[in-house]
Design a protein around this motif. Sequence first.
Motif, PDB file in Angstrom:
ATOM      1  N   ALA A 155     113.677  29.489  63.811  1.00  0.00           N
ATOM      2  CA  ALA A 155     114.778  28.518  63.855  1.00  0.00           C
ATOM      3  C   ALA A 155     115.264  28.329  65.290  1.00  0.00           C
ATOM      4  CB  ALA A 155     115.921  28.976  62.963  1.00  0.00           C
ATOM      5  N   GLU A 156     115.353  29.415  66.046  1.00  0.00           N
ATOM      6  CA  GLU A 156     115.801  29.308  67.436  1.00  0.00           C
ATOM      7  C   GLU A 156     114.776  28.562  68.287  1.00  0.00           C
ATOM      8  OE1 GLU A 156     116.369  33.412  68.392  1.00  0.00           O
ATOM      9  OE2 GLU A 156     118.497  33.365  67.846  1.00  0.00           O
ATOM     10  N   GLY A 205     113.450  21.300  69.925  1.00  0.00           N
ATOM     11  CA  GLY A 205     114.122  20.055  69.553  1.00  0.00           C
ATOM     12  C   GLY A 205     115.024  19.562  70.670  1.00  0.00           C
ATOM     13  N   SER A 206     115.730  20.482  71.323  1.00  0.00           N
ATOM     14  CA  SER A 206     116.605  20.094  72.435  1.00  0.00           C
ATOM     15  C   SER A 206     115.795  19.536  73.590  1.00  0.00           C
ATOM     16  CB  SER A 206     117.422  21.296  72.909  1.00  0.00           C
ATOM     17  OG  SER A 206     118.293  21.736  71.896  1.00  0.00           O
ATOM     18  N   TRP A 207     114.679  20.243  73.885  1.00  0.00           N
ATOM     19  CA  TRP A 207     113.821  19.745  74.963  1.00  0.00           C
ATOM     20  C   TRP A 207     113.230  18.376  74.599  1.00  0.00           C
ATOM     21  CZ3 TRP A 207     113.392  20.830  79.839  1.00  0.00           C
ATOM     22  CH2 TRP A 207     113.824  22.068  80.300  1.00  0.00           C
ATOM     23  N   GLY A 208     112.864  18.207  73.368  1.00  0.00           N
ATOM     24  CA  GLY A 208     112.322  16.921  72.912  1.00  0.00           C
ATOM     25  C   GLY A 208     113.333  15.799  73.072  1.00  0.00           C
ATOM     26  N   GLU A 209     114.576  16.063  72.703  1.00  0.00           N
ATOM     27  CA  GLU A 209     115.636  15.066  72.872  1.00  0.00           C
ATOM     28  C   GLU A 209     115.856  14.745  74.346  1.00  0.00           C
ATOM     29  OE1 GLU A 209     119.326  15.699  70.844  1.00  0.00           O
ATOM     30  OE2 GLU A 209     118.302  16.481  69.070  1.00  0.00           O
TER      31      GLU A 209
END
Length: 113
Positions: free
Chosen positions: A4-5, A11-15
């Motif tokens: 999950a982490e 996900g943050s890097w993708g955004e």
Amino acid sequence: MSFAEISMILGSWGEFIGAIGVVATLAYLAIQVRQNTRSLEMSRDQAVAQTELAYITLQTDTMLGIATSDEVSALRERARDDWTSLSPIERLRVNDVTAQQLIHYSLAFRLTK
């Protein structure tokens, strides 16, 4: 580190990378729109100049024909000396010749701007 982490970090890097891509795309499109606008303005200005040049060439030919006409020259001289002695048709012809000259000079002036 749990799955999950890792997913959250990815996900943050993708955004973040996606946001950079959006900003870069918008900047690219802004540059393209500006270049296209300039190109269209230049094309329009060139088309207007070509049209005006063609028209002034036609006007020059017309004015040359008027300037070399003995009949028109005599009529203009009579108009200058005594306007009231001209018939209505002769007055109209003098007015038409004068209007043609004004159009010619106006276009020549516009082309020099």
